[in-house]
Enzyme design. Structure first.
Site, PDB file in Angstrom:
ATOM      1  N   GLU A 172      -0.152 -16.653  13.500  1.00  0.00           N
ATOM      2  CA  GLU A 172       0.952 -17.316  11.946  1.00  0.00           C
ATOM      3  C   GLU A 172       0.311 -18.344  11.299  1.00  0.00           C
ATOM      4  O   GLU A 172       0.233 -18.741  10.068  1.00  0.00           O
ATOM      5  CB  GLU A 172       2.093 -17.301  11.933  1.00  0.00           C
ATOM      6  CG  GLU A 172       3.127 -15.579  11.612  1.00  0.00           C
ATOM      7  CD  GLU A 172       4.228 -15.987  12.179  1.00  0.00           C
ATOM      8  OE1 GLU A 172       4.209 -16.245  13.368  1.00  0.00           O
ATOM      9  OE2 GLU A 172       4.173 -14.605  13.247  1.00  0.00           O
ATOM     10  N   ASN A 228       9.763 -16.633  21.119  1.00  0.00           N
ATOM     11  CA  ASN A 228       9.071 -17.654  19.644  1.00  0.00           C
ATOM     12  C   ASN A 228       9.995 -17.181  18.807  1.00  0.00           C
ATOM     13  O   ASN A 228       9.680 -16.177  17.642  1.00  0.00           O
ATOM     14  CB  ASN A 228       7.998 -17.208  19.195  1.00  0.00           C
ATOM     15  CG  ASN A 228       7.241 -17.573  18.239  1.00  0.00           C
ATOM     16  OD1 ASN A 228       7.735 -18.914  17.323  1.00  0.00           O
ATOM     17  ND2 ASN A 228       5.762 -17.626  17.744  1.00  0.00           N
ATOM     18  N   HIS A 251      -0.956 -20.300  17.380  1.00  0.00           N
ATOM     19  CA  HIS A 251      -0.134 -18.729  16.958  1.00  0.00           C
ATOM     20  C   HIS A 251      -0.967 -18.279  15.530  1.00  0.00           C
ATOM     21  O   HIS A 251      -1.526 -18.786  14.868  1.00  0.00           O
ATOM     22  CB  HIS A 251       1.400 -18.917  17.107  1.00  0.00           C
ATOM     23  CG  HIS A 251       1.715 -17.354  16.041  1.00  0.00           C
ATOM     24  ND1 HIS A 251       1.928 -17.059  14.966  1.00  0.00           N
ATOM     25  CD2 HIS A 251       3.077 -16.930  17.239  1.00  0.00           C
ATOM     26  CE1 HIS A 251       2.764 -16.266  15.883  1.00  0.00           C
ATOM     27  NE2 HIS A 251       3.411 -16.259  16.933  1.00  0.00           N
ATOM     28  N   LYS A 280      10.003 -18.610  16.075  1.00  0.00           N
ATOM     29  CA  LYS A 280       9.568 -18.594  14.563  1.00  0.00           C
ATOM     30  C   LYS A 280      11.056 -19.336  13.231  1.00  0.00           C
ATOM     31  O   LYS A 280      11.645 -20.182  13.995  1.00  0.00           O
ATOM     32  CB  LYS A 280       9.139 -17.374  13.651  1.00  0.00           C
ATOM     33  CG  LYS A 280       8.378 -16.721  15.509  1.00  0.00           C
ATOM     34  CD  LYS A 280       7.635 -15.284  14.245  1.00  0.00           C
ATOM     35  CE  LYS A 280       6.806 -14.457  15.893  1.00  0.00           C
ATOM     36  NZ  LYS A 280       5.750 -13.440  14.619  1.00  0.00           N
ATOM     37  N   GLU A 320      -2.385 -11.771  21.731  1.00  0.00           N
ATOM     38  CA  GLU A 320      -2.272 -11.658  20.636  1.00  0.00           C
ATOM     39  C   GLU A 320      -2.939 -10.739  19.763  1.00  0.00           C
ATOM     40  O   GLU A 320      -2.965 -11.426  18.562  1.00  0.00           O
ATOM     41  CB  GLU A 320      -1.304 -12.765  19.922  1.00  0.00           C
ATOM     42  CG  GLU A 320      -0.310 -13.264  20.832  1.00  0.00           C
ATOM     43  CD  GLU A 320       1.122 -13.263  20.383  1.00  0.00           C
ATOM     44  OE1 GLU A 320       2.187 -13.711  20.687  1.00  0.00           O
ATOM     45  OE2 GLU A 320       1.199 -13.968  19.297  1.00  0.00           O
ATOM     46  N   GLY A 327       4.949  -8.293  14.895  1.00  0.00           N
ATOM     47  CA  GLY A 327       5.869  -8.536  13.851  1.00  0.00           C
ATOM     48  C   GLY A 327       5.449  -7.419  13.206  1.00  0.00           C
ATOM     49  O   GLY A 327       6.995  -6.581  12.105  1.00  0.00           O
ATOM     50  N   SER A 370       5.348  -7.023  19.287  1.00  0.00           N
ATOM     51  CA  SER A 370       5.521  -6.645  19.484  1.00  0.00           C
ATOM     52  C   SER A 370       6.188  -5.523  20.724  1.00  0.00           C
ATOM     53  O   SER A 370       6.728  -4.288  21.381  1.00  0.00           O
ATOM     54  CB  SER A 370       5.514  -5.446  18.281  1.00  0.00           C
ATOM     55  OG  SER A 370       5.204  -5.612  17.068  1.00  0.00           O
TER      56      SER A 370
HETATM   57  C1  PEP Z   1       4.806 -13.343  18.355  1.00  0.00           C
HETATM   58  O1  PEP Z   1       5.125 -13.966  16.702  1.00  0.00           O
HETATM   59  O2  PEP Z   1       4.290 -14.215  19.358  1.00  0.00           O
HETATM   60  C2  PEP Z   1       5.292 -12.423  18.533  1.00  0.00           C
HETATM   61  C3  PEP Z   1       4.578 -11.705  19.522  1.00  0.00           C
HETATM   62  O3  PEP Z   1       6.053 -11.313  17.721  1.00  0.00           O
HETATM   63  P1  PEP Z   1       6.421 -10.196  17.943  1.00  0.00           P
HETATM   64  O4  PEP Z   1       6.617 -10.294  19.447  1.00  0.00           O
HETATM   65  O5  PEP Z   1       7.805 -10.043  17.148  1.00  0.00           O
HETATM   66  O6  PEP Z   1       5.475  -8.717  17.469  1.00  0.00           O
END
Ligand code: PEP
Length: 256
Positions: A98, A9, A96, A11, A168, A174, A214
């Site tokens: 976000e 992803n 998501h 973003k 998640e 992040g 992450s």
């Molecule tokens: C995500 O945006 O779905 C995500 C898991 O980001 P990151 O891997 O940067 O934590």
């Protein structure tokens, strides 16, 4: 047997049409031999058409990062699922954190998007997960159940089977803080348990549950080694071809 799925992803972090092409051209030769992992890349909307041209005939599938639940009409700034399908997107990420937290998307809205995606034949990757305070208050499972009851409301068995769930934990996205493989597995088992109650065990066993938060080249293998973790949704580490390739190879290695 569940084929793991690894999604990148991007973003709004990377992805002018030129950057996307460059990254994908670097990635393809690193992973074009892999058959036991479904690989999905979600660039920004403006790069989808260009990315599709490059990905055609490869083992990488294209995903959008979002869509609206209506197919057409006066919805300024939104994207129709039909437009996405027409330009070659196979997947769409929905709900998501976000989208939920910054853009106030509710479980009810995500449920509408999910049904529409399934209706028109886009495969959804639906994200669920708890905030840090909720985890610290011992409410993770309650929150996950609440989100699942609403997000997957009225879904039929053949529809949930098409759906990929991404667990998640919001505190891990992040932030560089990853859930331990044990923490993630515990919630994946819980999610699968809810699916078996809502549908049946056979159906629950078919549904892929990704971990996201992450994931990096050095923790991917331990996470993917857990029985109920069927790959991952990757943000930051998907922006570089080498690190994403490493993560995809970790999913391949742990596939059995
Ligand atoms: C995500 O945006 O779905 C995500 C898991 O980001 P990151 O891997 O940067 O934590």
């Amino acid at each position: 047997m569940r084929i793991p799925i690894v999604g990148g992803n991007w973003k709004m972090n990377r992805g002018t049409p030129e950057q996307s092409k460059e990254m994908l051209k670097e990635l393809i030769p690193l992973i074009n031999h892999i058959i036991n992992v479904e690989i999905v890349i979600a660039p920004p909307f403006t790069s989808l058409i260009g990315a599709y041209e490059i990905l055609k005939g490869t083992n990488i599938k294209l995903s959008a990062q979002n869509m609206y639940f209506e197919e057409k009409g006066a919805f300024t700034g939104e994207i129709s699922p039909n437009f996405l399908k027409e330009i070659g997107a196979e997947y769409v990420i929905l709900g998501h954190s976000e989208r939920r937290n910054i853009f106030n998307e509710s479980d009810d809205l995500i449920n509408k998007k999910l049904k529409k995606a399934l209706n028109i034949g886009l495969k959804p990757i639906v994200c669920i997960g708890e905030h840090l305070e909720e985890r610290e208050a011992g409410k993770t499972k309650e929150i996950i159940k609440y989100q699942m009851d609403r997000t997957f409301k009225d879904l039929k068995k053949d529809q949930i089977i098409q759906t990929v769930i991404a667990y998640e934990p919001i505190w891990a996205i992040g932030t560089g803080k990853t859930a331990t493989p044990e923490q993630a597995e515990e919630i994946h088992v819980f999610i699968r348990g809810i699916l078996s109650q809502k549908f049946d065990q056979e159906t629950a066993d078919l549904i892929r549950i990704q971990y996201g938060g992450s994931i990096k080249p050095d923790n991917a293998e331990d996470l993917f080694g857990k029985k109920n973790i069927d790959g991952g949704l990757v943000g930051g580490a998907s922006l570089q071809a080498n690190s994403l390739a490493h993560i995809i190879k970790a999913a391949e290695k742990t596939f059995n």
